[in-house]
Scaffold this motif. Structure first.
Motif: not given
Ligand SMILES: *Cc1c(COP(=O)(O)O)cnc(C)c1O
Length: 254
Positions: A46-51
């Motif tokens: 999956p794509e990583l979204i960094v919060v």
């Protein structure tokens, strides 16, 4: 789990290279976990979204220098300020993942490429209007919209983590799909507090399948945070939202 102690703001300002190295190490470990879990589950990575919520814009700049292009924020005031400060970073995408009030829609569509937390008609309508208004003064591509699902409908009010009731998803999806300026892309959820995330994510995966029967284009599944990314991957997450395990503890959480 985080094994490193929190870095104070003062240290960050004085020793940016050390902070960048720390972020690089954590980011690397998270990528390794994602690879391992994807391999085990025989699923596409999956794509990583960094919060980056609660962390300074400078940290977003550091992450950008490490190759991060997708970041997530949950409060408009904080997100809009960071996005304005970092407007020069080409290709950086902002994902809005927090509870949203209709009166913030205008602000959010100025910087966000996606909103993961649409859970009612009024928010969808406000976002659509805001995109169209934004287009009067410039270019604004369609806003990617994910419907947030409440996976804990029976929980007491204080443990709820937002989201539409599963039964209301079909109508909400039809509404979003019919609104100009919005692109229905999929579902988002947060696992219930204090419970095994696996059954919740399995349910989410079923809901996603049902949604795709009516809206084949809505195939994204935004699920998985620092402590449950492996379960989310096993259940077909296409987008992970990871904060703590990349950035360390959030400053306001001590
Ligand atoms: C803060 C937040 C995250 C990241 O959580 P971590 O446990 O820090 O990885 C993910 N999703 C949402 C909706 C959040 O608010």
């Amino acid at each position: 789990m985080n094994t490193q102690s929190p870095v104070t703001g003062a240290q960050r300002d004085e020793r940016p290279d050390e902070r960048t190295a720390e972020l690089a190490g954590r980011l690397q470990r998270v990528h390794e976990r994602i690879e391992e879990a994807s391999r085990k589950a025989a699923r596409e990575k999956p794509e990583l979204i960094v919060v980056t919520k609660f962390h300074p814009a400078e940290d977003v700049r550091r992450l950008y220098s490490l190759g991060v292009r997708e970041v997530g924020e949950n409060r408009d005031q904080e997100a809009s300020a960071k996005a304005a400060e970092l407007a020069g970073l080409d290709g950086l995408s902002w994902h809005f993942i927090g509870q949203l009030q209709s009166n913030k829609a205008k602000s959010v569509v100025r910087y966000a490429s996606a909103v993961h937390s649409v859970d009612r008609d009024s928010i969808a309508t406000a976002l659509s209007r805001a995109v169209l208004a934004e287009r009067e003064s410039g270019v604004r591509p369609d806003l990617d919209v994910l419907l947030q699902v409440n996976l804990d409908p029976a929980a007491e009010e204080q443990t709820r983590r937002g989201g539409a009731l599963p039964a209301s998803l079909p109508a909400l999806a039809d509404q979003v799909a019919g609104l100009e300026g919005l692109r229905l892309r999929g579902l988002m959820a947060v696992a219930p507090l204090g419970a095994d995330p696996r059954p919740a994510f399995e349910w989410l995966h079923e809901l996603s399948g049902a949604l795709r029967r009516d809206h084949p284009e809505a195939a994204l599944l935004s699920a998985g945070m620092s402590h449950d990314l492996e379960d989310a991957i096993a259940c077909g997450a296409t987008h992970l939202r990871i904060g703590t395990d990349v950035l360390g503890p959030r400053p306001s959480m001590g």
